[in-house]
Design an enzyme around this catalytic site. Structure first.
Site, mmCIF file in Angstrom:
data_model
loop_
_atom_site.group_PDB
_atom_site.id
_atom_site.type_symbol
_atom_site.label_atom_id
_atom_site.label_comp_id
_atom_site.label_asym_id
_atom_site.label_seq_id
_atom_site.Cartn_x
_atom_site.Cartn_y
_atom_site.Cartn_z
ATOM 1 N N SER A 20 63.198 37.419 14.478
ATOM 2 C CA SER A 20 64.195 38.378 14.932
ATOM 3 C C SER A 20 65.615 37.824 14.723
ATOM 4 C CB SER A 20 63.919 38.749 16.396
ATOM 5 O OG SER A 20 64.591 39.917 16.772
ATOM 6 N N ASP A 29 77.083 36.547 29.627
ATOM 7 C CA ASP A 29 78.447 36.991 29.320
ATOM 8 C C ASP A 29 78.763 36.798 27.845
ATOM 9 O OD1 ASP A 29 78.821 37.623 31.978
ATOM 10 O OD2 ASP A 29 79.914 35.785 32.461
ATOM 11 N N HIS A 84 56.910 44.033 17.526
ATOM 12 C CA HIS A 84 57.979 43.106 17.159
ATOM 13 C C HIS A 84 57.658 41.660 17.527
ATOM 14 C CE1 HIS A 84 61.941 41.783 16.113
ATOM 15 N NE2 HIS A 84 62.276 41.484 17.354
#
Length: 259
Positions: A88, A178, A236
């Site tokens: 991925s 973040d 996936h």
């Protein structure tokens, strides 16, 4: 400036080293069962990318930055040339490194990702992670209940829960949430690099995944012209759903490259 990445490093044998790069919100820990198998015949290094696992948090999730971190790790560990495997997001990191430094990559294994920009997002997953962060739950059962309001698939929740650590009286995420959210557009984008990687390449895709569709194959072959394609009956997270078939495909490919 490159980040010093945490690694799982073990194994020995005559085969070239294998370097494994996880996907978004994954970690080297997710690959431990595969690592034990591959370590029977070679050195195997699994990395935690920046803002993941036990690696430091830092701004910037561009593929050039993350590939630079991995390259610096290879230098630090004395690995001149290796087989490189990425799943991925980690596959895009691997493609970037292979395009920019082909002399370091004996072969490339790309697991269920194409060198294209993706339109779909992870809004529900980020919402689940933020909801847990705000609630400061005391145990994993509470965490799962909170995430279930946003992510109905239990397998996905279990995967996300591998990022939990116990903070000061509450469960917390060890990922740099973040930093990941701030540069999410870069993560969705194409891998970096101008040239094609013309070395031996294996692309393994899941039959129930939308990440490597037939429509994407022409672009994939422009970037990875020597790519061999294997399709597994999986989604996936094909390395978790079909571990034996996945490992067999990688072993067969590396064996042919080294023959």
């Amino acid at each position: 400036m490159a980040i010093e990445l945490h690694t799982l490093d073990g194994g020995q044998g005559e085969g070239l080293p294998l370097v494994v790069i996880h996907g978004l919100l994954g970690s080297a820990d997710n690959w431990r069962s595969h690592l034990r198998g591959w370590q029977q015949g070679r050195r195997v290094v699994a990395v935690d990318l920046r803002n993941h696992g036990r690696s430091p948090h830092a701004a910037g999730m561009g593929y050039g930055e993350m590939a630079g971190d991995v390259l610096a790790t290879l230098d630090r560990l004395g690995i001149e040339r290796c087989h490189l495997l990425g799943h991925s997001m980690g596959g895009k990191v691997a493609i970037t490194l292979a395009r920019r430094h082909p002399e370091r990559v004996a072969s490339l294994v790309v697991a269920d990702i194409a060198p294209v920009a993706y339109g779909h997002g992870h809004d529900a997953i980020f919402a689940a992670l933020r909801a847990v962060e705000a609630a400061a739950p005391e145990n994993r059962r509470e965490v799962d209940g909170i995430m279930a309001e946003h992510v109905p698939e239990r397998a996905v929740r279990l995967f996300l829960a591998t990022n939990l650590v116990r903070g000061e009286g509450a469960m917390a995420w060890r990922v740099g949430l973040d930093e990941i959210e701030a540069d999410y557009e870069a993560i969705r984008g194409e891998p970096e690099g101008e040239a094609s990687f013309v070395g031996p390449t294996l692309v393994i895709r899941g039959s129930r995944s939308s990440y490597v569709t037939d429509a994407m194959l022409p672009t994939l072959r422009e970037v990875l012209p020597e790519a061999q394609l294997v399709t597994l009956e999986a989604g996936h997270w094909l390395h978790a759903e079909q571990p034996e078939a996945f490992q067999a495909a990688v072993n067969d490919f590396m064996g042919r490259v080294e023959a």
